[in-house]
Design a protein around this motif. Structure first.
Motif, PDB file in Angstrom:
ATOM      1  N   PRO A  32      66.260 162.464  -9.137  1.00 53.39           N
ATOM      2  CA  PRO A  32      66.437 162.877  -7.737  1.00 53.39           C
ATOM      3  C   PRO A  32      67.533 162.084  -7.028  1.00 53.39           C
ATOM      4  CG  PRO A  32      64.106 162.597  -8.249  1.00 53.39           C
ATOM      5  CD  PRO A  32      64.860 162.045  -9.412  1.00 53.39           C
ATOM      6  N   THR A  33      68.166 162.731  -6.053  1.00 54.49           N
ATOM      7  CA  THR A  33      69.153 162.091  -5.188  1.00 54.49           C
ATOM      8  C   THR A  33      68.547 161.979  -3.796  1.00 54.49           C
ATOM      9  OG1 THR A  33      70.971 163.068  -6.452  1.00 54.49           O
ATOM     10  CG2 THR A  33      71.482 162.225  -4.255  1.00 54.49           C
ATOM     11  N   ILE A  34      68.320 160.753  -3.340  1.00 53.87           N
ATOM     12  CA  ILE A  34      67.593 160.524  -2.093  1.00 53.87           C
ATOM     13  C   ILE A  34      68.430 159.621  -1.193  1.00 53.87           C
ATOM     14  CG2 ILE A  34      65.478 159.635  -1.048  1.00 53.87           C
ATOM     15  CD1 ILE A  34      64.107 160.121  -3.779  1.00 53.87           C
ATOM     16  N   HIS A  35      68.771 160.120  -0.012  1.00 56.25           N
ATOM     17  CA  HIS A  35      69.562 159.320   0.925  1.00 56.25           C
ATOM     18  C   HIS A  35      68.794 158.071   1.335  1.00 56.25           C
ATOM     19  CE1 HIS A  35      71.804 158.272   4.594  1.00 56.25           C
ATOM     20  NE2 HIS A  35      72.819 158.930   4.045  1.00 56.25           N
ATOM     21  N   LYS A  36      69.515 156.994   1.561  1.00 58.33           N
ATOM     22  CA  LYS A  36      68.879 155.710   1.843  1.00 58.33           C
ATOM     23  C   LYS A  36      68.087 155.709   3.148  1.00 58.33           C
ATOM     24  CE  LYS A  36      73.004 153.695   4.034  1.00 58.33           C
ATOM     25  NZ  LYS A  36      74.003 152.582   3.976  1.00 58.33           N
ATOM     26  N   THR A  37      68.379 156.644   4.062  1.00 61.12           N
ATOM     27  CA  THR A  37      67.635 156.691   5.323  1.00 61.12           C
ATOM     28  C   THR A  37      66.411 157.605   5.252  1.00 61.12           C
ATOM     29  OG1 THR A  37      68.979 158.522   6.184  1.00 61.12           O
ATOM     30  CG2 THR A  37      69.728 156.267   6.663  1.00 61.12           C
ATOM     31  N   ALA A  38      66.219 158.296   4.151  1.00 64.57           N
ATOM     32  CA  ALA A  38      65.019 159.117   3.986  1.00 64.57           C
ATOM     33  C   ALA A  38      63.823 158.218   3.708  1.00 64.57           C
ATOM     34  CB  ALA A  38      65.207 160.108   2.851  1.00 64.57           C
ATOM     35  N   PHE A  39      62.636 158.688   4.082  1.00 66.80           N
ATOM     36  CA  PHE A  39      61.430 157.912   3.820  1.00 66.80           C
ATOM     37  C   PHE A  39      60.476 158.712   2.950  1.00 66.80           C
ATOM     38  CE2 PHE A  39      57.043 156.711   4.668  1.00 66.80           C
ATOM     39  CZ  PHE A  39      57.093 155.403   4.234  1.00 66.80           C
ATOM     40  N   CYS A  53      68.427 164.666   1.948  1.00 68.70           N
ATOM     41  CA  CYS A  53      69.475 164.173   2.840  1.00 68.70           C
ATOM     42  C   CYS A  53      68.935 163.141   3.831  1.00 68.70           C
ATOM     43  CB  CYS A  53      70.114 165.347   3.572  1.00 68.70           C
ATOM     44  SG  CYS A  53      70.990 166.498   2.475  1.00 68.70           S
ATOM     45  N   SER A  54      69.751 162.762   4.799  1.00 69.60           N
ATOM     46  CA  SER A  54      69.448 161.648   5.696  1.00 69.60           C
ATOM     47  C   SER A  54      68.293 161.964   6.646  1.00 69.60           C
ATOM     48  CB  SER A  54      70.676 161.276   6.517  1.00 69.60           C
ATOM     49  OG  SER A  54      71.057 162.348   7.358  1.00 69.60           O
ATOM     50  N   GLU A  55      67.522 160.922   6.951  1.00 69.45           N
ATOM     51  CA  GLU A  55      66.428 160.938   7.922  1.00 69.45           C
ATOM     52  C   GLU A  55      65.360 161.986   7.612  1.00 69.45           C
ATOM     53  OE1 GLU A  55      67.530 159.711  12.123  1.00 69.45           O
ATOM     54  OE2 GLU A  55      69.430 160.566  11.448  1.00 69.45           O
ATOM     55  N   VAL A  56      65.220 162.322   6.354  1.00 69.84           N
ATOM     56  CA  VAL A  56      64.132 163.196   5.916  1.00 69.84           C
ATOM     57  C   VAL A  56      62.853 162.377   5.802  1.00 69.84           C
ATOM     58  CG1 VAL A  56      63.252 164.524   3.941  1.00 69.84           C
ATOM     59  CG2 VAL A  56      65.587 164.892   4.764  1.00 69.84           C
ATOM     60  N   PHE A  57      61.732 162.973   6.183  1.00 68.68           N
ATOM     61  CA  PHE A  57      60.425 162.330   6.067  1.00 68.68           C
ATOM     62  C   PHE A  57      59.595 163.112   5.059  1.00 68.68           C
ATOM     63  CE2 PHE A  57      55.938 162.038   7.255  1.00 68.68           C
ATOM     64  CZ  PHE A  57      55.751 160.669   7.292  1.00 68.68           C
ATOM     65  N   ILE A  58      59.106 162.433   4.017  1.00 71.44           N
ATOM     66  CA  ILE A  58      58.222 163.027   3.019  1.00 71.44           C
ATOM     67  C   ILE A  58      56.841 162.395   3.195  1.00 71.44           C
ATOM     68  CG2 ILE A  58      57.812 163.478   0.578  1.00 71.44           C
ATOM     69  CD1 ILE A  58      60.400 164.713   1.565  1.00 71.44           C
ATOM     70  N   GLY A  59      55.841 163.195   3.564  1.00 64.44           N
ATOM     71  CA  GLY A  59      54.512 162.694   3.865  1.00 64.44           C
ATOM     72  C   GLY A  59      53.706 162.341   2.628  1.00 64.44           C
ATOM     73  N   ASN A 197      58.704 163.306  13.746  1.00 66.70           N
ATOM     74  CA  ASN A 197      58.813 162.908  12.349  1.00 66.70           C
ATOM     75  C   ASN A 197      60.110 162.170  12.041  1.00 66.70           C
ATOM     76  OD1 ASN A 197      56.487 163.923  10.448  1.00 66.70           O
ATOM     77  ND2 ASN A 197      56.722 165.439  12.078  1.00 66.70           N
ATOM     78  N   ILE A 198      61.169 162.419  12.800  1.00 69.58           N
ATOM     79  CA  ILE A 198      62.372 161.602  12.660  1.00 69.58           C
ATOM     80  C   ILE A 198      62.054 160.161  13.037  1.00 69.58           C
ATOM     81  CG2 ILE A 198      64.681 161.147  13.583  1.00 69.58           C
ATOM     82  CD1 ILE A 198      64.989 164.190  13.905  1.00 69.58           C
ATOM     83  N   GLU A 199      61.312 159.990  14.148  1.00 73.19           N
ATOM     84  CA  GLU A 199      60.927 158.648  14.566  1.00 73.19           C
ATOM     85  C   GLU A 199      59.998 157.995  13.550  1.00 73.19           C
ATOM     86  OE1 GLU A 199      58.902 156.336  18.372  1.00 73.19           O
ATOM     87  OE2 GLU A 199      59.576 158.423  18.583  1.00 73.19           O
ATOM     88  N   LEU A 200      59.064 158.764  13.000  1.00 81.42           N
ATOM     89  CA  LEU A 200      58.170 158.219  11.978  1.00 81.42           C
ATOM     90  C   LEU A 200      58.946 157.768  10.742  1.00 81.42           C
ATOM     91  CD1 LEU A 200      55.142 160.662  12.153  1.00 81.42           C
ATOM     92  CD2 LEU A 200      55.112 158.223  12.662  1.00 81.42           C
ATOM     93  N   SER A 201      59.929 158.564  10.335  1.00 78.13           N
ATOM     94  CA  SER A 201      60.740 158.192   9.178  1.00 78.13           C
ATOM     95  C   SER A 201      61.405 156.837   9.393  1.00 78.13           C
ATOM     96  CB  SER A 201      61.797 159.265   8.912  1.00 78.13           C
ATOM     97  OG  SER A 201      62.609 158.905   7.818  1.00 78.13           O
ATOM     98  N   GLN A 202      61.961 156.645  10.579  1.00 82.56           N
ATOM     99  CA  GLN A 202      62.628 155.383  10.884  1.00 82.56           C
ATOM    100  C   GLN A 202      61.634 154.231  10.973  1.00 82.56           C
ATOM    101  OE1 GLN A 202      64.449 156.609  14.539  1.00 82.56           O
ATOM    102  NE2 GLN A 202      66.185 157.606  13.546  1.00 82.56           N
ATOM    103  N   ALA A 203      60.490 154.488  11.631  1.00 73.89           N
ATOM    104  CA  ALA A 203      59.511 153.425  11.835  1.00 73.89           C
ATOM    105  C   ALA A 203      58.856 152.990  10.529  1.00 73.89           C
ATOM    106  CB  ALA A 203      58.455 153.887  12.831  1.00 73.89           C
ATOM    107  N   TYR A 204      58.491 153.950   9.686  1.00 74.21           N
ATOM    108  CA  TYR A 204      57.881 153.604   8.405  1.00 74.21           C
ATOM    109  C   TYR A 204      58.874 152.877   7.500  1.00 74.21           C
ATOM    110  CZ  TYR A 204      53.333 155.922   8.764  1.00 74.21           C
ATOM    111  OH  TYR A 204      52.052 156.265   9.109  1.00 74.21           O
ATOM    112  N   SER A 205      60.139 153.274   7.561  1.00 67.54           N
ATOM    113  CA  SER A 205      61.138 152.590   6.747  1.00 67.54           C
ATOM    114  C   SER A 205      61.217 151.117   7.120  1.00 67.54           C
ATOM    115  CB  SER A 205      62.509 153.252   6.925  1.00 67.54           C
ATOM    116  OG  SER A 205      62.503 154.549   6.378  1.00 67.54           O
TER     117      SER A 205
END
Length: 230
Positions: A32-39, A53-59, A197-205
């Motif tokens: 897989p190719t996963i952007h560094k800002t994805a969570f 891609c960037s700022e993706v959130f995977i639950g 979910n964008i905020e959650l992605s950033q916060a969890y990271s």
């Protein structure tokens, strides 16, 4: 002291990311190719040619398995929520911008808890797919709202800005063309889900960090230190 205590150390931030196995129908193994800002949340699996891609959130407990149909593409600021499954049939694809995909999910899309996205399919930008909904062998254009438990299948194309009601089965183009337009309330709700979910992605990271042990699992050093001190 609370009676509810952690027993020893837990791999509470674990997930599984791997290239696909080589088969007769998928002879190339791709990681897989996963952007560094994805969570990527705990206990999720991402296998094969999945492009995130960037700022993706995977639950939590999501499965993105490109081992049969491939590749998958998930565009910027999209969220794939808890318990979602992505899989695709072999040798069945749609074309987006002159490239072929088993599953293509656009920008700022929400795939809500428990939904099944099965390729070949396209989910357009700013679309909301509700709880336990199913999209299979279909194209959903931009800014649609698919309510909970709805089923879209049989090669239909959902036009832009359409609302698919709770539990609806859209399996003919006639049904797809007859759908009403999305309401302002649904549009506002979908935008709010994306923003959260964008905020959650950033916060969890920030919380989980990028530290990994030699077993491949990520962990937060402060949390481990807290466990040590209990």
């Amino acid at each position: 002291m609370s009676k509810y205590n952690t027993l020893d150390h837990s791999n509470i931030y674990s997930y599984f990311i791997s290239s696909n196995p080589i088969t007769s129908f998928n002879p190339v193994s791709i990681y897989p190719t996963i952007h560094k800002t994805a969570f990527i949340s705990p206990f999720s699996s991402i296998i094969g040619d999945v492009r995130i891609c960037s700022e993706v959130f995977i639950g939590c407990n999501s499965t993105l398995r490109a081992d049969e149909g491939t590749p998958f593409y998930i565009d910027h600021k999209t969220n794939i929520q808890d318990g979602v499954t992505l899989h695709g049939l072999k040798n069945m694809k749609f074309t987006v911008n002159e490239e072929t995909y088993s599953i293509y999910i656009g920008k700022e899309v929400s795939i809500a808890h428990g939904a099944l996205i099965h390729g070949p399919c396209i989910i357009g930008n700013n679309t909301f797919v509700g709880f336990n909904a199913i999209v299979f062998n279909s194209i959903v254009e931009d800014s649609c709202y698919i309510d909970l438990g709805a089923i879209i299948t049989n090669g239909v194309r959902i036009p832009s800005n359409r609302y698919v009601p709770v539990g609806a089965i859209i399996n003919t183009q006639e049904k797809a063309n007859a759908l009403g337009m999305i309401s302002q309330n649904n549009e506002d709700f979908a935008k709010g889900v994306v923003k959260s979910n964008i905020e959650l992605s950033q916060a969890y990271s920030l919380k989980f960090g990028d530290t990994r042990c030699n077993c491949g699992l990520s962990y937060n050093l402060n949390d481990l230190n807290n466990l040590e001190n209990k």
